[in-house]
Design a protein around this motif. Structure first.
Motif, PDB file in Angstrom:
ATOM      1  N   TYR A 196       9.401  16.580   3.325  1.00  0.00           N
ATOM      2  CA  TYR A 196       8.712  15.312   3.531  1.00  0.00           C
ATOM      3  C   TYR A 196       7.616  15.497   4.585  1.00  0.00           C
ATOM      4  CZ  TYR A 196       7.956  10.507   5.102  1.00  0.00           C
ATOM      5  OH  TYR A 196       7.392   9.319   5.473  1.00  0.00           O
ATOM      6  N   ASP A 197       6.408  14.989   4.301  1.00  0.00           N
ATOM      7  CA  ASP A 197       5.260  15.246   5.176  1.00  0.00           C
ATOM      8  C   ASP A 197       4.736  14.012   5.911  1.00  0.00           C
ATOM      9  OD1 ASP A 197       3.925  13.798   3.208  1.00  0.00           O
ATOM     10  OD2 ASP A 197       2.811  15.511   2.414  1.00  0.00           O
ATOM     11  N   GLY A 198       5.430  12.872   5.797  1.00  0.00           N
ATOM     12  CA  GLY A 198       5.046  11.718   6.596  1.00  0.00           C
ATOM     13  C   GLY A 198       4.304  10.612   5.868  1.00  0.00           C
ATOM     14  N   HIS A 199       4.032  10.755   4.561  1.00  0.00           N
ATOM     15  CA  HIS A 199       3.383   9.658   3.839  1.00  0.00           C
ATOM     16  C   HIS A 199       4.295   8.432   3.838  1.00  0.00           C
ATOM     17  CE1 HIS A 199       5.653  12.035   0.816  1.00  0.00           C
ATOM     18  NE2 HIS A 199       5.971  10.847   0.324  1.00  0.00           N
ATOM     19  N   HIS A 200       3.720   7.248   3.610  1.00  0.00           N
ATOM     20  CA  HIS A 200       4.573   6.064   3.616  1.00  0.00           C
ATOM     21  C   HIS A 200       4.099   5.021   2.621  1.00  0.00           C
ATOM     22  CE1 HIS A 200       1.676   4.344   6.702  1.00  0.00           C
ATOM     23  NE2 HIS A 200       1.924   3.245   6.010  1.00  0.00           N
ATOM     24  N   ILE A 201       4.996   4.080   2.350  1.00  0.00           N
ATOM     25  CA  ILE A 201       4.684   2.904   1.547  1.00  0.00           C
ATOM     26  C   ILE A 201       4.898   1.674   2.423  1.00  0.00           C
ATOM     27  CG2 ILE A 201       5.287   3.974  -0.655  1.00  0.00           C
ATOM     28  CD1 ILE A 201       7.987   2.512  -0.482  1.00  0.00           C
ATOM     29  N   GLN A 202       4.283   0.560   2.024  1.00  0.00           N
ATOM     30  CA  GLN A 202       4.459  -0.679   2.789  1.00  0.00           C
ATOM     31  C   GLN A 202       4.949  -1.788   1.876  1.00  0.00           C
ATOM     32  OE1 GLN A 202       1.583  -3.655   3.478  1.00  0.00           O
ATOM     33  NE2 GLN A 202       3.610  -4.601   3.627  1.00  0.00           N
ATOM     34  N   ILE A 203       6.029  -2.460   2.316  1.00  0.00           N
ATOM     35  CA  ILE A 203       6.588  -3.586   1.588  1.00  0.00           C
ATOM     36  C   ILE A 203       6.662  -4.786   2.519  1.00  0.00           C
ATOM     37  CG2 ILE A 203       7.913  -2.158  -0.021  1.00  0.00           C
ATOM     38  CD1 ILE A 203      10.398  -2.691   1.701  1.00  0.00           C
ATOM     39  N   ASN A 236     -11.127   6.612   8.124  1.00  0.00           N
ATOM     40  CA  ASN A 236     -10.073   5.967   7.334  1.00  0.00           C
ATOM     41  C   ASN A 236     -10.752   5.179   6.223  1.00  0.00           C
ATOM     42  OD1 ASN A 236      -7.654   4.931   6.390  1.00  0.00           O
ATOM     43  ND2 ASN A 236      -6.979   4.125   8.357  1.00  0.00           N
ATOM     44  N   MET A 237     -10.057   5.007   5.119  1.00  0.00           N
ATOM     45  CA  MET A 237     -10.564   4.207   4.009  1.00  0.00           C
ATOM     46  C   MET A 237      -9.398   3.483   3.363  1.00  0.00           C
ATOM     47  SD  MET A 237     -12.790   5.296   0.641  1.00  0.00           S
ATOM     48  CE  MET A 237     -11.789   6.741   0.284  1.00  0.00           C
ATOM     49  N   TRP A 238      -9.563   2.197   3.124  1.00  0.00           N
ATOM     50  CA  TRP A 238      -8.606   1.427   2.347  1.00  0.00           C
ATOM     51  C   TRP A 238      -9.234   1.176   0.984  1.00  0.00           C
ATOM     52  CZ3 TRP A 238      -6.248  -2.860   6.011  1.00  0.00           C
ATOM     53  CH2 TRP A 238      -5.541  -2.221   7.045  1.00  0.00           C
ATOM     54  N   ALA A 239      -8.568   1.622  -0.069  1.00  0.00           N
ATOM     55  CA  ALA A 239      -9.080   1.504  -1.432  1.00  0.00           C
ATOM     56  C   ALA A 239      -8.273   0.448  -2.174  1.00  0.00           C
ATOM     57  CB  ALA A 239      -9.003   2.846  -2.159  1.00  0.00           C
ATOM     58  N   ASN A 240      -8.922  -0.621  -2.576  1.00  0.00           N
ATOM     59  CA  ASN A 240      -8.265  -1.753  -3.224  1.00  0.00           C
ATOM     60  C   ASN A 240      -8.013  -1.472  -4.696  1.00  0.00           C
ATOM     61  OD1 ASN A 240      -8.667  -3.008  -0.772  1.00  0.00           O
ATOM     62  ND2 ASN A 240     -10.355  -4.290  -1.474  1.00  0.00           N
ATOM     63  N   VAL A 241      -6.819  -1.869  -5.149  1.00  0.00           N
ATOM     64  CA  VAL A 241      -6.486  -1.792  -6.572  1.00  0.00           C
ATOM     65  C   VAL A 241      -5.667  -3.035  -6.900  1.00  0.00           C
ATOM     66  CG1 VAL A 241      -4.595  -0.193  -6.024  1.00  0.00           C
ATOM     67  CG2 VAL A 241      -5.339  -0.459  -8.395  1.00  0.00           C
ATOM     68  N   HIS A 269       0.810  -1.216   0.000  1.00  0.00           N
ATOM     69  CA  HIS A 269       0.000   0.000   0.000  1.00  0.00           C
ATOM     70  C   HIS A 269       0.844   1.267   0.000  1.00  0.00           C
ATOM     71  CE1 HIS A 269       0.211  -0.458   4.578  1.00  0.00           C
ATOM     72  NE2 HIS A 269       0.512   0.819   4.448  1.00  0.00           N
ATOM     73  N   VAL A 270       0.180   2.322  -0.445  1.00  0.00           N
ATOM     74  CA  VAL A 270       0.651   3.701  -0.317  1.00  0.00           C
ATOM     75  C   VAL A 270      -0.281   4.387   0.667  1.00  0.00           C
ATOM     76  CG1 VAL A 270       0.905   5.910  -1.501  1.00  0.00           C
ATOM     77  CG2 VAL A 270       1.631   3.808  -2.643  1.00  0.00           C
ATOM     78  N   ILE A 328      -3.937  -6.240  -6.136  1.00  0.00           N
ATOM     79  CA  ILE A 328      -3.398  -6.828  -4.915  1.00  0.00           C
ATOM     80  C   ILE A 328      -2.810  -5.764  -3.983  1.00  0.00           C
ATOM     81  CG2 ILE A 328      -2.928  -9.049  -6.007  1.00  0.00           C
ATOM     82  CD1 ILE A 328       0.021  -8.239  -6.209  1.00  0.00           C
ATOM     83  N   SER A 329      -2.949  -4.483  -4.368  1.00  0.00           N
ATOM     84  CA  SER A 329      -2.412  -3.383  -3.578  1.00  0.00           C
ATOM     85  C   SER A 329      -3.543  -2.476  -3.108  1.00  0.00           C
ATOM     86  CB  SER A 329      -1.393  -2.585  -4.395  1.00  0.00           C
ATOM     87  OG  SER A 329      -0.306  -3.404  -4.795  1.00  0.00           O
ATOM     88  N   GLN A 330      -3.183  -1.458  -2.322  1.00  0.00           N
ATOM     89  CA  GLN A 330      -4.183  -0.555  -1.764  1.00  0.00           C
ATOM     90  C   GLN A 330      -3.628   0.862  -1.634  1.00  0.00           C
ATOM     91  OE1 GLN A 330      -4.908  -2.502   2.091  1.00  0.00           O
ATOM     92  NE2 GLN A 330      -6.945  -3.088   1.369  1.00  0.00           N
ATOM     93  N   PHE A 331      -4.546   1.824  -1.586  1.00  0.00           N
ATOM     94  CA  PHE A 331      -4.282   3.119  -0.978  1.00  0.00           C
ATOM     95  C   PHE A 331      -4.853   3.078   0.434  1.00  0.00           C
ATOM     96  CE2 PHE A 331      -4.332   4.434  -5.468  1.00  0.00           C
ATOM     97  CZ  PHE A 331      -3.213   5.252  -5.522  1.00  0.00           C
ATOM     98  N   HIS A 332      -4.087   3.528   1.419  1.00  0.00           N
ATOM     99  CA  HIS A 332      -4.606   3.756   2.758  1.00  0.00           C
ATOM    100  C   HIS A 332      -4.788   5.257   2.919  1.00  0.00           C
ATOM    101  CE1 HIS A 332      -3.165  -0.285   4.697  1.00  0.00           C
ATOM    102  NE2 HIS A 332      -3.933  -0.444   3.629  1.00  0.00           N
ATOM    103  N   LEU A 333      -6.004   5.660   3.336  1.00  0.00           N
ATOM    104  CA  LEU A 333      -6.385   7.070   3.318  1.00  0.00           C
ATOM    105  C   LEU A 333      -6.977   7.483   4.664  1.00  0.00           C
ATOM    106  CD1 LEU A 333      -8.110   6.809  -0.181  1.00  0.00           C
ATOM    107  CD2 LEU A 333      -5.854   7.818   0.263  1.00  0.00           C
ATOM    108  N   PRO A 334      -6.141   7.529   5.717  1.00  0.00           N
ATOM    109  CA  PRO A 334      -6.650   7.967   7.015  1.00  0.00           C
ATOM    110  C   PRO A 334      -6.921   9.472   7.021  1.00  0.00           C
ATOM    111  CG  PRO A 334      -4.281   7.647   7.108  1.00  0.00           C
ATOM    112  CD  PRO A 334      -4.714   7.169   5.751  1.00  0.00           C
TER     113      PRO A 334
END
Length: 300
Positions: free
Chosen positions: A205-212, A63-68, A30-31, A70-76
């Motif tokens: 940088y404002d704190g956004h992140h990616i997950q691996i 918060n919302m997790w948007a599926n795309v 996710h992003v 096998i990945s997602q956007f996380h939107l808190p």
């Protein structure tokens, strides 16, 4: 007795066995970007892009997790964050995408929302300035992906991409290259982190992140810890780091938080629901609600 043909094929030296290697990074899941307005986020990510809100997790209004695929956007919810670069998506129908985006102009009036066609993509901007580049499925470029997130591209300072590629190769043991001011790190099957050099000034940088997710969870942790880069020991299955550094010099090259998970994490490879965004109450047909994230097999 003749050997079975499959044995002969198995010894064919024409195969490039390195071509199918993933390294130790096996998932770009996710992003994560904060948004100040969940309604506007729904209008853009769900109604405009045609993604699918996760029906099982983060179903409230904060918060919302948007599926795309096998990945997602996380939107808190929170002060808006803007990724310093571009998130790329593969979506199945450009004409339908353009109709959906055009349909959101009134809902997103007064925001930074915009979109335009290019030769090989639709360039979109979310209501708070995040750039999202939407490609059509293309087996030659993106393999079997029909719905997904093939790469996340970051704008980085000039001269940093060789060191960034070394970081992913040596610290995370991900296949990575640097050429012509662009570094590419393979972080899942058909998914890349891309770092493109630019002379343009960049915001802080404002704190956004990616997950691996890593197959070898402990090895990179030890190397990151030795370099003083671990920023959070989250739980048994997760840690985080902020800075990408040159392994040879220790000089910080770029900052973006990586949420790092193990393959034993309870959420690893969780099946995601992906809807067919072209279905509505007027054209509904049973059995067509879901959209497969991979292209169909070749005939025969």
């Amino acid at each position: 007795m003749n050997q079975p043909s499959m044995n002969r094929a198995a010894t064919n030296e024409a195969y490039d066995r390195h071509a199918e290697s993933l390294g130790h990074v096996v998932e770009l899941q996710h992003v994560n970007i904060r948004v100040p307005d969940q309604i506007a986020a729904t209008n853009f990510y769900i109604s405009g892009l045609g993604l699918t809100r996760d029906p099982y997790l983060m179903t409230g209004t904060d918060n919302m997790w948007a599926n795309v695929g096998i990945s997602q956007f996380h939107l808190p919810s929170g002060a808006p964050q803007v990724l310093r670069g571009t998130t790329a998506l593969v979506l199945p129908d450009r004409a339908a995408l353009l109709r959906r985006l055009a349909g959101q102009r009134r809902n997103l009036e007064g925001t930074r929302f915009a979109f335009r066609e290019t030769e090989d993509a639709v360039e979109t901007i979310c209501p708070w300035g995040n750039r999202i580049r939407v490609h059509a499925p293309d087996a030659a470029r993106f393999g079997a992906i029909s719905l997904g997130m093939p790469y996340v591209e970051f704008d980085v300072p000039a001269g940093t991409t060789p060191g960034i590629a070394r970081f992913y190769r040596e610290i995370l043991q991900a296949p990575a290259t640097a050429e012509g001011g662009v570094a590419r790190a393979l972080v899942a099957n058909g998914q890349y982190l891309v770092f493109r050099e630019t002379d343009a000034p960049q915001p802080d940088y404002d704190g956004h992140h990616i997950q691996i997710t890593l197959a070898d969870f402990g090895g990179p942790h030890a190397r990151l810890k030795q370099a003083g880069l671990i920023s959070e020991e989250s739980n048994p299955w997760q840690y985080r780091f902020l800075d990408i550094v040159d392994p040879g010099t220790g000089v910080a090259l770029f900052r973006v938080e990586h949420e790092v998970r193990s393959m034993t994490h309870p959420l690893y490879a969780r099946p995601l629901v992906n809807r067919n965004a072209s279905i509505n109450n007027r054209n509904y047909r049973p059995g067509h609600e879901a959209w497969p994230f991979a292209l169909p097999p070749e005939p025969g």
